[in-house]
Motif scaffolding. Sequence first.
Motif, mmCIF file in Angstrom:
data_model
loop_
_atom_site.group_PDB
_atom_site.id
_atom_site.type_symbol
_atom_site.label_atom_id
_atom_site.label_comp_id
_atom_site.label_asym_id
_atom_site.label_seq_id
_atom_site.Cartn_x
_atom_site.Cartn_y
_atom_site.Cartn_z
ATOM 1 N N PRO A 50 57.620 -4.900 -98.389
ATOM 2 C CA PRO A 50 58.643 -5.882 -98.763
ATOM 3 C C PRO A 50 58.339 -7.273 -98.217
ATOM 4 O O PRO A 50 58.545 -8.259 -98.905
ATOM 5 N N ASP A 51 57.858 -7.355 -96.988
ATOM 6 C CA ASP A 51 57.374 -8.600 -96.404
ATOM 7 C C ASP A 51 56.628 -8.252 -95.129
ATOM 8 O O ASP A 51 56.838 -7.187 -94.526
ATOM 9 N N TYR A 104 65.790 -12.248 -95.998
ATOM 10 C CA TYR A 104 65.743 -11.808 -97.392
ATOM 11 C C TYR A 104 67.006 -11.060 -97.811
ATOM 12 O O TYR A 104 67.235 -10.855 -98.998
ATOM 13 N N THR A 105 67.781 -10.638 -96.857
ATOM 14 C CA THR A 105 69.067 -9.999 -97.097
ATOM 15 C C THR A 105 69.887 -10.218 -95.838
ATOM 16 O O THR A 105 69.359 -10.635 -94.809
ATOM 17 N N GLU A 118 70.953 -8.070 -100.600
ATOM 18 C CA GLU A 118 70.084 -8.103 -101.776
ATOM 19 C C GLU A 118 69.608 -6.678 -102.057
ATOM 20 O O GLU A 118 68.632 -6.214 -101.461
ATOM 21 N N TYR A 133 65.788 -5.889 -102.591
ATOM 22 C CA TYR A 133 64.989 -5.970 -101.372
ATOM 23 C C TYR A 133 65.265 -4.760 -100.476
ATOM 24 O O TYR A 133 64.328 -4.165 -99.922
ATOM 25 N N GLU A 134 66.515 -4.390 -100.326
ATOM 26 C CA GLU A 134 66.848 -3.282 -99.449
ATOM 27 C C GLU A 134 66.302 -1.957 -99.982
ATOM 28 O O GLU A 134 65.878 -1.095 -99.198
#
Length: 788
Positions: free
Chosen positions: A552-553, A589-590, A596, A599-600
């Motif tokens: 995800p990142d 991001y959340t 989000e 993303y989760e």
Amino acid sequence: MTSERPGPGVPTATYRLQLQPAFPFAAAAAAVPYLASLGVSHLHLSPVLEAVPGSTHGYDVVDPARVRAELGGEEGLRALSRTAREHGLGLVLDIVPNHMAMAPRHNHALWEVLREGPASPYARWFDIDWDAQDGRMLLPVLGGPVGTQLEHLTVDGGVLRYHDHAFPLREGTEDLPLPRLLDAQWYRPVWWRLARTELNYRRFFSISELIGVRVEDPEVFDATHATVLRLLDEGVADGLRIDHPDGLADPDAYLARLHEATGGRWTVVEKILADGEHLPASWPVAGTTGYDALRHVDGLFTDTTGAYELLGQYRRFAAPQTDRGGNWEATVRRAAYKVLTHELATETDRLTRVAARLCAVSPDLALRDRAPWALRTALEELLVRLRVYRPYTSQDASAVVTGEAAEEARLAFVVPEEAEAVDVVRRLLVEPTGDASAPDHTDRVELRTRFAQTASALRAKSVEDTAFYRYVPLLSATEVGGAPGSPGVSPDDFHAYCARVQRDRPLTGTVVSTHDTKRSADVRAALSVLTECPARWAEVLAEVTAAGDGVPDGQLAWAAWQTVFGLGQAEEERVQEALLKHAREAGLYTSWTEQEPPYEEAVKAFVAAGPCGAPGERVAALRKALEPHVRANVLGTALVHLTMPGVPDVYQGTEGEYRALVDPDNRRPVEFPPSLPGEKDALTAAALRLRSRRPGTFGASATYAPLTAEGRAAGHCLAFARSGEVVTAVTRLSLRLADAGGWDETLLPLPPGRWTDLLTPERRFTGHARVADLFAHLPVALLERTED
């Protein structure tokens, strides 16, 4: 042999129990025989007063006058106390002076305030700004704007209901049409998102479900502390832990009043000290709950050079922007700005209103003609530059709100004359508040008080609840009270810290795991080993992950892999829950309020397929290969904690191997007694029983003396003597030691006498002990002088 007993009710060691409906007083009483055999002197209980039904922590108090019924009520607490006394144990209570639960249907005092408004005798209990919101208390409970929620707002039996919420009606309004009825109340139910900017009551940090209590008012203090003081006076309990004193209007005055009311009982405060900060000398308490000790113990087992190498690898792997996780100071500063303008916007608004009011009417013309926006900017710029949680009445505020910070703050302004707002605000914060009869005295006091309270909330939210989740090169360093920018602590610095504690606060609390630590001590001890092999860690990450491969990142991935390394055998659900909390706290991001889902879901999928999937086996293999060094850190951390100056608090279950992540993972019930005790259990019991047998060796009149090893590997042996009667010796940075060839002929000069190793009692030492012999069976040794 030193043998004097400590004063009445002063612990030699405490054991923290997390009470909840699934583990009430009766369950704690059943565990007493085992806990007494362990060697502690007191049980340290989580909050025992009436809380929101079902609460698993108890910090959401609804009635400070009653002992919680779900735990067994006052009789259950008294029964636990009697059982504890029979086994030689006392009780320490955790109390919550700063806040109560915003739960009107359970909180009678709050219910009466909502029904009667500022005329209620309970109105003085709560920190409500009745001058804001047209004199109505904002209740951010609705799922959307009020116009979209009307079908869910009903009147039933003289009560306004909204789903599970219930609110009282102002007398004579129950028959009004709904729109008029809502307008006629002393409160205003609104969309929960309005809390950020419109709220007019003080909260615990940014948690709207916890409302601030005005214990600075003597009547409120008496009403909210009467039950606890009675329990102390009647011998049911012996001491206190004070939750979050930094949220109070005047911690100095509160602690002085409490000290007098308790007759000077042993009391510790949950005070987070910044690196280099000391507890105010005037505070009449034994000390802190021990996060400063945690930072020093963790740092002792962290390789400073390796930590910086790890940082470089993290930056290459995750490529974080400088102020979004790449640089510690820049990350903290950016997070602070975000928190002030989002979560704490309403608190900043209130500060600005008070400052503007002061400047508008001040008899000092130098304060006049200051635009509210300029005052707000000045306040924000000074707040984000504080290096500690807050200033105190007993301190020189200029040492906290520094001239250097003011110089930097002025750079936020383009027009020099407008930058003078910084000097105006700083003057109001650091100068004496003046004569109490002066027309601006009340506002001056309020500005300083609100500034300090906002500062503490900002520090907690921006550092521990945001930056700790963004800056993640070494997860073990991102711990409550930690200093991630400088995670290592040298032996000399550790010894200096211990000497200062023994001199200034010898009965302070010490901890390495608590209900609030983000990772238990055993997890952090494993993670610290990575600072001794940063290159091996980078190699493993290169094998198990690749850019774009479901990651995800980069920051989250790095943290996830470190999480499973520290945890060891990792259940997918536990890791997913911890990583989702991590991502929401980071807010990149959340977040908790702007989630989000895509993303989760990506986070969950990544955890399942990566760290908890087949690639995770490679990390598990590295962990297994490093297990001897993890073991050295785990046992070393435990022994240093249990024998250093201060009163050690053992968190439930941590006497043995205990691997836990952030709450609620670390608040799960534990087994009493443990079914499979191991070497850490044996070490813990040996150290605690020694403290129990020799209280004077570790108490207020004890001594602390560093012992210095001699030889090529001397820096890997950390040792100290307590009162000439006990010696602690541990291995630090054992992987570096092994890579350098081991102990060789390194010696540890012992104090005079013959010494028995309590961890392997058949062994004796005297004179200059070979460290290789000292650590032949375990990487630690606990020596007791048995002969002169």
